[in-house]
Design a protein around this motif. Structure first.
Motif, PDB file in Angstrom:
ATOM      1  N   ASP A 303       0.828  -1.212   0.000  1.00 51.76           N
ATOM      2  CA  ASP A 303       0.000   0.000   0.000  1.00 51.76           C
ATOM      3  C   ASP A 303       0.861   1.260   0.000  1.00 51.76           C
ATOM      4  N   LEU A 304       2.134   1.101   0.375  1.00 53.61           N
ATOM      5  CA  LEU A 304       2.954   2.295   0.632  1.00 53.61           C
ATOM      6  C   LEU A 304       4.070   2.493  -0.372  1.00 53.61           C
ATOM      7  N   TYR A 305       4.606   1.366  -0.883  1.00 51.22           N
ATOM      8  CA  TYR A 305       5.800   1.494  -1.714  1.00 51.22           C
ATOM      9  C   TYR A 305       5.546   0.972  -3.113  1.00 51.22           C
ATOM     10  N   ASP A 306       6.506   1.240  -3.938  1.00 54.08           N
ATOM     11  CA  ASP A 306       6.626   0.670  -5.249  1.00 54.08           C
ATOM     12  C   ASP A 306       6.475  -0.848  -5.139  1.00 54.08           C
ATOM     13  N   LYS A 307       5.836  -1.460  -6.141  1.00 51.52           N
ATOM     14  CA  LYS A 307       5.517  -2.886  -6.039  1.00 51.52           C
ATOM     15  C   LYS A 307       6.755  -3.761  -5.870  1.00 51.52           C
TER      16      LYS A 307
END
Lengths: 612, 137
Positions: A303-307
């Motif tokens: 939800d927060l970072y690059d995949k």
């Protein structure tokens, strides 16, 4: 007038409501009331001796009974029977029975069933004991204030809590004075009077100072007791909650300490559950993600970072929880959704349940982006230093070689001179010595020129108009240029400026142009083209000639070296290009060359326009 | 006194050339001493001699630091030229850089000719600088 009919005595006895019996001096039953027979459930027609009868009863003082009946004494005895496993308690009153002549002729016995009363007493005792035990165990005391008598009663526990003697007699003022001055005392006083006036119940945690001067936390409660709507008493409890409050306080303090610690650590701290959802985050983590704890809880890295970054992190989480082994101090790179990259030094420690199975992990990440940048800067600096060092060593070799070759010549010539006898030859050698001396001075001058560039660290760069400087150079070289019939093609824009040390720009222009003329092709009129173009943070300046050209495959590496010449030119010192390369590099620029033999050469100078 | 047919002096420094010539006078009789300012000129001279069948030099005094074609470049070309006789090549330099000594040694091992290494200043030319035959015998 109504005449009274006298009933025979035995009949009156039969009807007496209280169980009554008459016995003679031998304790044989003469008569008894119906209620007496009913009380013991016995047949009226059976002869009965009281002593024999009562002997079967329990809890009776048999000797006393014998005594009472034989002496016709006044006395009371209690006794009991067991019927269907239930005790029946009786109280018998013995009264002597006199005839008309005051002779004792037997005893009158009145018996009451006192079972209920006895049971009540027992129950009361039991409840009292229980209450006392309970209040002692729970350290809950009680108190009672009587509005009528203005008396205040404290139970034993209440007294214990106040640390007063068991015979201490409290009053309301003293009781209130036990409370710690200030908040506690004001509060209890207010609450007590409110209950007194309005009947409002209270329950409050306050501090008292005991008789022995100890400060303790107590829970005091009070409640009005009414009789026909009027407040007659106040009943309350009094409990020592000191340990509890202290423990609570300690827990709250530790909690506060832990929260303060975690929140103020300059490290991102987070706790994740089995599915890598965040279940605790500290302030640093929130600041880094520019959000609030509530917005982060329950979120995963996805939800927060690059995949890609999130997947790496999730894999680490799974490995830590699978192996139960901590991951310590791993360098990681996080890319936030907005593309901002941060370098972290991350540790992940598994959280184990009582069975040793991981149910989550504690993570700590330290932002080392700055350190990383510093490291890169440092590495660059090391590279620069290494290049500088290489240059210096190279220069040292040049110096030592050049000085050595001259001194070797001196040494050799002096050796000749000493052994030479012929005057003519001596003069020749002397001439040579002067020549060697001049060469040495030249060399020292050249080296000095190079050292000046290399050591000049505080370069005073100015914005200079390139075109104006070219014109000035042409004027200075006018005789030389005319002699060689040089054709100029100047394409440099009039308003273009370059950032350079004025003397260096002059030297660069002079060297490049004279080189182009010196190495002109014998079959052609020299044509020199000058171009300049402004790029992002550079100005690219080029000098193109139609001269001899240089075999770059052969000399490419040496062209800017010191004392390197590639043509049989009398004027060649092998110094010009070496010096301007040093000057250009000292100004953070660079110089390159492209050339073709017999066609010509182009020298490209890049001026760095960035102001430091 | 040893008699030599032909000697090459390859050095851009006229004083060194003067010195070598003077020292040679003391030890040998040679009618044909040629001097060149750099390797390129010397190579051209050598090739001309080969082309016309003139005698090749028996001894070469070779400087390392020269413009246009330095001593190493000259040697590199010389290795690839077919010559009738082995030449004694005296590499002369004022350099005390160990790299130059190493380079000389590399050439010595792969070169058919005899290579000597001499540091400037020179005071005297020895017999061994001019001949190997005497040593062998």
């Amino acid at each position: 007038m109504k005449s009274t009919k006298t009933l025979p005595i035995p009949y009156i006895l039969k009807q007496l409501p209280n169980a009554t019996a008459l016995v003679d001096n031998h304790a044989d039953l003469i008569d008894a009331s119906d209620s007496w027979y009913a009380l013991f459930d016995i047949d009226r027609n059976e002869p009965l001796n009281l002593i024999t009868f009562l002997k079967d009863h329990k809890d009776i003082d048999k000797d006393a009974l014998q005594e009472i009946l034989s002496t016709n004494a006044n006395a009371t005895l209690t006794h009991s029977t067991m019927v269907d496993a239930r005790s029946n308690w009786f109280e018998s009153t013995f009264t002597p029975w006199f005839d008309e002549q005051e002779n004792a002729i037997g005893t009158i016995i009145q018996t009451k069933n006192i079972t209920d009363s006895v049971e009540n007493t027992v129950e009361l005792d039991r409840i009292k004991t229980l209450l006392k035990a309970q209040s002692e165990v729970a350290k809950v005391g009680c108190w009672e204030y009587d509005l009528g008598t203005e008396e205040l009663n404290w139970c034993e526990v209440t007294k214990n809590i106040h640390q007063v003697a068991p015979d201490y007699v409290p009053n309301v003022n003293d009781a209130i004075a036990f409370y710690k001055q200030g908040y506690s005392r004001n509060r209890i006083s207010m609450l007590f009077h409110k209950t007194l006036e309005k009947g409002a119940p209270f329950h409050e945690k306050l501090t008292i100072i005991t008789q022995q001067g100890e400060e303790r936390w107590v829970a005091a409660a009070g409640k009005a007791i009414r009789k026909q709507g009027e407040i007659v008493k106040i009943f309350g409890t009094f409990q020592d909650i000191h340990e509890q409050v202290m423990t609570d306080k300690k827990i709250r303090e530790s909690e506060q300490l832990l929260t303060t610690l975690i929140d103020n650590l300059p490290i991102n701290v987070f706790v994740k559950d089995k599915d890598s959802r965040k279940i605790l985050v500290n302030k640093a983590e929130c600041d880094y993600l520019e959000t609030t704890p509530d917005a982060l809880l329950g979120k995963t890295d996805f939800d927060l970072y690059d995949k890609e970054v999130a997947q790496i992190s999730r894999d680490e989480d799974l490995e830590v929880m699978r192996s139960n082994k901590s991951m310590i101090g791993k360098e990681t790179i996080n890319v936030k959704r907005d593309g901002k990259t941060t370098n972290f030094l991350t540790s992940k420690i598994p959280l184990l349940d009582l069975n040793g199975k991981a149910y989550g992990l504690i993570g700590m990440s330290m932002d080392i982006t700055n350190m990383k940048q510093k490291e890169d800067q440092l590495r660059n600096l090391i590279n620069v230093t290494a290049i500088q060092n290489k240059k210096l060593i190279n220069f040292a070799h040049i110096v030592s070689h050049n000085l050595r070759s001259h001194t070797a010549n001196f040494s050799m010539l002096l050796d000749f001179l000493i052994r030479e006898t012929e005057e003519k030859e001596k003069k020749r050698i002397m001439k040579m010595l002067f020549h060697a001396s001049d060469n040495l001075l030249d060399t020292l001058e050249n080296l000095n020129e190079v050292v000046d560039i290399s050591t000049n660290v505080n370069l005073d760069k100015k914005s200079l108009n390139l075109s104006e400087n070219i014109t000035r150079m042409q004027q200075n070289l006018s005789a030389f240029l005319e002699e060689n019939q040089v054709e100029f093609e100047n394409f440099v824009p009039d308003d273009l400026t370059v950032l350079s040390v004025p003397a260096y720009l002059e030297s660069i222009l002079l060297n490049l142009v004279t080189n182009a003329v010196k190495y002109q092709h014998p079959d052609r009129t020299p044509i020199i083209q000058l171009r300049a173009i402004k790029q992002d943070s550079n100005v690219l300046f080029s000098v193109t000639d139609n001269g001899l050209g240089v075999d770059l495959e052969r000399y490419g590496k040496k062209i800017f070296g010191m004392y390197k010449t590639f043509h049989n030119n009398k004027d060649a010192r092998g110094l010009g290009l070496y010096i301007i390369k040093n000057q250009i590099e000292a100004m953070d620029g660079n110089i390159t060359v492209s050339s073709e033999v017999d066609k010509g050469s182009t020298f490209n100078v890049c001026f760095n326009e960035e102001i430091e | 006194m040893k008699k030599l047919n032909s000697i090459f002096i390859i050095d851009d420094d006229p004083i060194t050339v003067f010195g070598i010539k003077k020292m040679l006078k003391a030890i040998t009789i040679c009618e044909d001493i040629s001097d060149y300012k750099n390797g390129k000129q010397a190579m051209e001279g050598l090739k001309e001699r080969l082309q016309h069948g003139y005698p090749c030099p028996e001894v070469i005094f070779l400087d390392i630091n020269m413009p246009i074609m330095d001593g190493w470049e000259f040697l590199e070309e010389l290795v690839n030229i077919k010559l009738p006789e082995r030449i004694i090549i005296n590499v002369i330099t004022s350099s005390i850089d160990p790299i130059d000594y190493k380079k000389w040694n590399d050439f010595r091992l792969r070169c058919w000719h005899y290579l000597n290494f001499k540091n400037k200043p020179l005071y005297k030319i020895e017999a061994t600088d001019l001949s190997r035959v005497h040593l062998a015998s």
